[in-house]
Design a protein around this motif. Structure first.
Motif, PDB file in Angstrom:
ATOM      1  N   TRP A  59      42.269  55.523  95.611  1.00  0.00           N
ATOM      2  CA  TRP A  59      43.508  55.870  94.648  1.00  0.00           C
ATOM      3  C   TRP A  59      44.487  54.847  94.165  1.00  0.00           C
ATOM      4  CZ3 TRP A  59      44.026  58.921  90.960  1.00  0.00           C
ATOM      5  CH2 TRP A  59      45.348  59.050  90.354  1.00  0.00           C
ATOM      6  N   LEU A  60      44.910  53.966  95.027  1.00  0.00           N
ATOM      7  CA  LEU A  60      45.735  52.981  95.025  1.00  0.00           C
ATOM      8  C   LEU A  60      45.054  51.862  94.123  1.00  0.00           C
ATOM      9  CD1 LEU A  60      47.695  52.581  98.432  1.00  0.00           C
ATOM     10  CD2 LEU A  60      48.632  53.371  95.986  1.00  0.00           C
ATOM     11  N   HIS A  61      43.747  51.732  94.323  1.00  0.00           N
ATOM     12  CA  HIS A  61      42.862  50.635  93.612  1.00  0.00           C
ATOM     13  C   HIS A  61      42.934  51.303  92.093  1.00  0.00           C
ATOM     14  CE1 HIS A  61      38.455  49.484  92.449  1.00  0.00           C
ATOM     15  NE2 HIS A  61      39.228  48.795  91.762  1.00  0.00           N
ATOM     16  N   ALA A  62      42.704  52.426  92.093  1.00  0.00           N
ATOM     17  CA  ALA A  62      42.655  53.037  90.813  1.00  0.00           C
ATOM     18  C   ALA A  62      44.019  52.953  89.856  1.00  0.00           C
ATOM     19  CB  ALA A  62      42.196  54.333  90.701  1.00  0.00           C
ATOM     20  N   VAL A  63      45.240  53.099  90.556  1.00  0.00           N
ATOM     21  CA  VAL A  63      46.447  53.023  89.919  1.00  0.00           C
ATOM     22  C   VAL A  63      46.733  51.681  89.638  1.00  0.00           C
ATOM     23  CG1 VAL A  63      48.839  53.213  90.449  1.00  0.00           C
ATOM     24  CG2 VAL A  63      47.466  55.077  91.239  1.00  0.00           C
ATOM     25  N   THR A  64      46.624  50.708  90.659  1.00  0.00           N
ATOM     26  CA  THR A  64      46.933  49.407  90.432  1.00  0.00           C
ATOM     27  C   THR A  64      45.830  48.641  89.139  1.00  0.00           C
ATOM     28  OG1 THR A  64      45.677  48.724  92.302  1.00  0.00           O
ATOM     29  CG2 THR A  64      47.986  49.025  92.464  1.00  0.00           C
ATOM     30  N   GLY A  65      44.772  49.045  89.437  1.00  0.00           N
ATOM     31  CA  GLY A  65      43.642  48.403  88.548  1.00  0.00           C
ATOM     32  C   GLY A  65      43.839  48.997  87.074  1.00  0.00           C
ATOM     33  N   ALA A  66      44.307  50.192  87.155  1.00  0.00           N
ATOM     34  CA  ALA A  66      44.527  50.512  85.761  1.00  0.00           C
ATOM     35  C   ALA A  66      45.912  49.842  84.997  1.00  0.00           C
ATOM     36  CB  ALA A  66      44.991  52.201  85.815  1.00  0.00           C
ATOM     37  N   ALA A  67      47.059  49.779  85.678  1.00  0.00           N
ATOM     38  CA  ALA A  67      47.862  48.810  85.354  1.00  0.00           C
ATOM     39  C   ALA A  67      47.347  47.297  84.986  1.00  0.00           C
ATOM     40  CB  ALA A  67      49.093  48.621  86.283  1.00  0.00           C
ATOM     41  N   ALA A 122      44.728  45.392  72.489  1.00  0.00           N
ATOM     42  CA  ALA A 122      44.100  46.744  72.729  1.00  0.00           C
ATOM     43  C   ALA A 122      45.394  47.701  73.285  1.00  0.00           C
ATOM     44  CB  ALA A 122      42.874  46.753  73.605  1.00  0.00           C
ATOM     45  N   GLU A 123      45.074  48.869  73.500  1.00  0.00           N
ATOM     46  CA  GLU A 123      45.760  49.809  74.034  1.00  0.00           C
ATOM     47  C   GLU A 123      45.630  49.967  75.524  1.00  0.00           C
ATOM     48  OE1 GLU A 123      45.370  53.604  72.331  1.00  0.00           O
ATOM     49  OE2 GLU A 123      45.947  52.932  70.170  1.00  0.00           O
ATOM     50  N   ALA A 124      46.774  50.384  76.124  1.00  0.00           N
ATOM     51  CA  ALA A 124      46.975  50.619  77.788  1.00  0.00           C
ATOM     52  C   ALA A 124      46.119  51.939  78.071  1.00  0.00           C
ATOM     53  CB  ALA A 124      48.324  50.820  78.077  1.00  0.00           C
ATOM     54  N   VAL A 125      45.764  51.870  79.384  1.00  0.00           N
ATOM     55  CA  VAL A 125      44.831  52.995  79.623  1.00  0.00           C
ATOM     56  C   VAL A 125      45.604  53.863  81.113  1.00  0.00           C
ATOM     57  CG1 VAL A 125      42.608  52.134  78.908  1.00  0.00           C
ATOM     58  CG2 VAL A 125      43.343  51.952  81.381  1.00  0.00           C
ATOM     59  N   SER A 126      45.316  55.065  80.998  1.00  0.00           N
ATOM     60  CA  SER A 126      45.958  55.833  82.378  1.00  0.00           C
ATOM     61  C   SER A 126      45.204  55.772  83.374  1.00  0.00           C
ATOM     62  CB  SER A 126      46.072  57.418  81.768  1.00  0.00           C
ATOM     63  OG  SER A 126      44.713  57.981  81.902  1.00  0.00           O
ATOM     64  N   THR A 127      45.445  55.996  84.705  1.00  0.00           N
ATOM     65  CA  THR A 127      44.677  56.062  85.629  1.00  0.00           C
ATOM     66  C   THR A 127      43.405  56.663  85.601  1.00  0.00           C
ATOM     67  OG1 THR A 127      46.740  55.568  87.206  1.00  0.00           O
ATOM     68  CG2 THR A 127      44.571  56.413  88.362  1.00  0.00           C
ATOM     69  N   TRP A 128      43.437  57.917  85.157  1.00  0.00           N
ATOM     70  CA  TRP A 128      42.384  58.677  84.988  1.00  0.00           C
ATOM     71  C   TRP A 128      41.228  58.147  83.961  1.00  0.00           C
ATOM     72  CZ3 TRP A 128      39.155  61.807  87.042  1.00  0.00           C
ATOM     73  CH2 TRP A 128      38.179  62.825  86.370  1.00  0.00           C
ATOM     74  N   GLU A 129      41.658  57.462  83.015  1.00  0.00           N
ATOM     75  CA  GLU A 129      40.875  56.856  82.161  1.00  0.00           C
ATOM     76  C   GLU A 129      40.318  55.454  82.522  1.00  0.00           C
ATOM     77  OE1 GLU A 129      43.136  57.757  77.739  1.00  0.00           O
ATOM     78  OE2 GLU A 129      43.788  56.332  78.962  1.00  0.00           O
ATOM     79  N   TYR A 130      40.974  54.986  83.551  1.00  0.00           N
ATOM     80  CA  TYR A 130      40.516  53.730  84.109  1.00  0.00           C
ATOM     81  C   TYR A 130      39.566  54.087  85.102  1.00  0.00           C
ATOM     82  CZ  TYR A 130      40.201  49.526  86.608  1.00  0.00           C
ATOM     83  OH  TYR A 130      39.830  48.170  87.218  1.00  0.00           O
ATOM     84  N   LEU A 131      39.654  55.220  85.605  1.00  0.00           N
ATOM     85  CA  LEU A 131      38.303  55.605  86.548  1.00  0.00           C
ATOM     86  C   LEU A 131      37.317  55.918  85.863  1.00  0.00           C
ATOM     87  CD1 LEU A 131      40.256  58.253  88.742  1.00  0.00           C
ATOM     88  CD2 LEU A 131      39.055  56.218  89.687  1.00  0.00           C
ATOM     89  N   GLN A 132      37.249  56.196  84.437  1.00  0.00           N
ATOM     90  CA  GLN A 132      35.989  56.497  83.875  1.00  0.00           C
ATOM     91  C   GLN A 132      35.493  55.128  83.059  1.00  0.00           C
ATOM     92  OE1 GLN A 132      36.365  60.208  81.279  1.00  0.00           O
ATOM     93  NE2 GLN A 132      38.463  59.975  82.047  1.00  0.00           N
ATOM     94  N   THR A 133      35.976  53.890  83.473  1.00  0.00           N
ATOM     95  CA  THR A 133      35.477  52.582  82.943  1.00  0.00           C
ATOM     96  C   THR A 133      34.500  52.133  83.794  1.00  0.00           C
ATOM     97  OG1 THR A 133      37.229  51.487  83.991  1.00  0.00           O
ATOM     98  CG2 THR A 133      37.769  52.167  81.858  1.00  0.00           C
ATOM     99  N   SER A 134      33.752  51.147  83.119  1.00  0.00           N
ATOM    100  CA  SER A 134      32.699  50.775  83.963  1.00  0.00           C
ATOM    101  C   SER A 134      33.440  49.543  84.714  1.00  0.00           C
ATOM    102  CB  SER A 134      31.786  49.790  83.046  1.00  0.00           C
ATOM    103  OG  SER A 134      32.297  48.872  82.067  1.00  0.00           O
ATOM    104  N   GLN A 135      34.511  48.942  84.375  1.00  0.00           N
ATOM    105  CA  GLN A 135      35.310  47.995  85.258  1.00  0.00           C
ATOM    106  C   GLN A 135      35.717  48.245  86.412  1.00  0.00           C
ATOM    107  OE1 GLN A 135      36.094  44.853  84.316  1.00  0.00           O
ATOM    108  NE2 GLN A 135      37.515  44.480  86.261  1.00  0.00           N
TER     109      GLN A 135
END
Length: 220
Positions: free
Chosen positions: A142-150, A161-174
């Motif tokens: 979860w902390l990987h997802a939160v900090t990774g999203a930021a 480009a636009e920022a993403v939320s943590t949930w949106e980041y979880l859906q990225t290939s990155q």
């Protein structure tokens, strides 16, 4: 000196952890400032970098894979065997770890959950190693997802480009690329020590069979 000797394995690993974490901090800080300079941004101080999403992501994506590896290893070695490996349970034999702790309620030196814990407490305690690794894995995930999203959002914004939320980041290939590149290497390393210990030896190591043991002997 005896106190240190009796705790040397854990102490050595904790010291190495701190040294490498400091190395990650210093080199990551230098790399981050290079990236910022390339985009015409002011540099960060070391203090700013410590609490940054970039440093958090670098730490937690690795913790995630390490605790996944160790938790799965604890569970897999509880149920699966590998003929000849020092990392395996012995073939077709009961191991000391299989013994029901409920038979040792009266042992004076047994841990408190064994001696006085309720049925639920003891059930949790007899699975506590895997549970602990699982909890830390999920927290690190979860902390990987939160900090990774930021961090991902900051990079996106630098490129307009636009920022993403943590949930949106979880859906990225990155996100999954970062996870899978670590997960695959962790299980390759486990497979290497499980398979390597069949044919290779390291005298004095608890992870190795005795040097004179035949390749077919299973368990350290």
């Amino acid at each position: 000196m005896r106190w240190i000797r009796l705790r040397a394995l854990l102490t050595a690993n904790l010291v190495l952890f701190v040294l490498f974490l400091v190395g990650l901090l210093l080199t990551g800080h230098a790399h981050e400032n290079t990236e910022l300079a390339d985009h015409g941004q002011p540099p960060q101080s070391l203090g700013q970098y410590v609490v940054s999403s970039s440093f958090g992501e670098a730490v937690f994506e690795n913790w995630e894979s390490e605790f996944l590896q160790m938790g799965m290893y604890v569970l897999l070695t509880a149920y699966l065997v590998q003929k000849g490996s020092a990392e395996s349970r012995r073939l077709d034999e009961e191991a000391p770890q299989d013994e029901d702790p409920r038979k040792h309620r009266s042992d004076r030196d047994a841990p408190w959950p064994v001696r006085q814990g309720s049925a639920v407490v003891l059930k949790l305690y007899e699975n506590s190693l895997a549970i602990a690794f699982g909890v830390v894995f999920l927290l690190s995930f979860w902390l990987h997802a939160v900090t990774g999203a930021a961090a991902y959002s900051e990079e996106q914004q630098l490129h307009g480009a636009e920022a993403v939320s943590t949930w949106e980041y979880l859906q990225t290939s990155q996100f999954w690329y970062e996870s899978f590149q670590n997960w695959q290497s962790e299980f390759l390393a486990v497979a290497a020590i499980v398979g390597g210990s069949i044919y290779l030896r390291q005298r004095r190591s608890a992870q190795s069979k005795p040097v004179h043991a035949p390749h077919s002997e299973t368990g350290a």
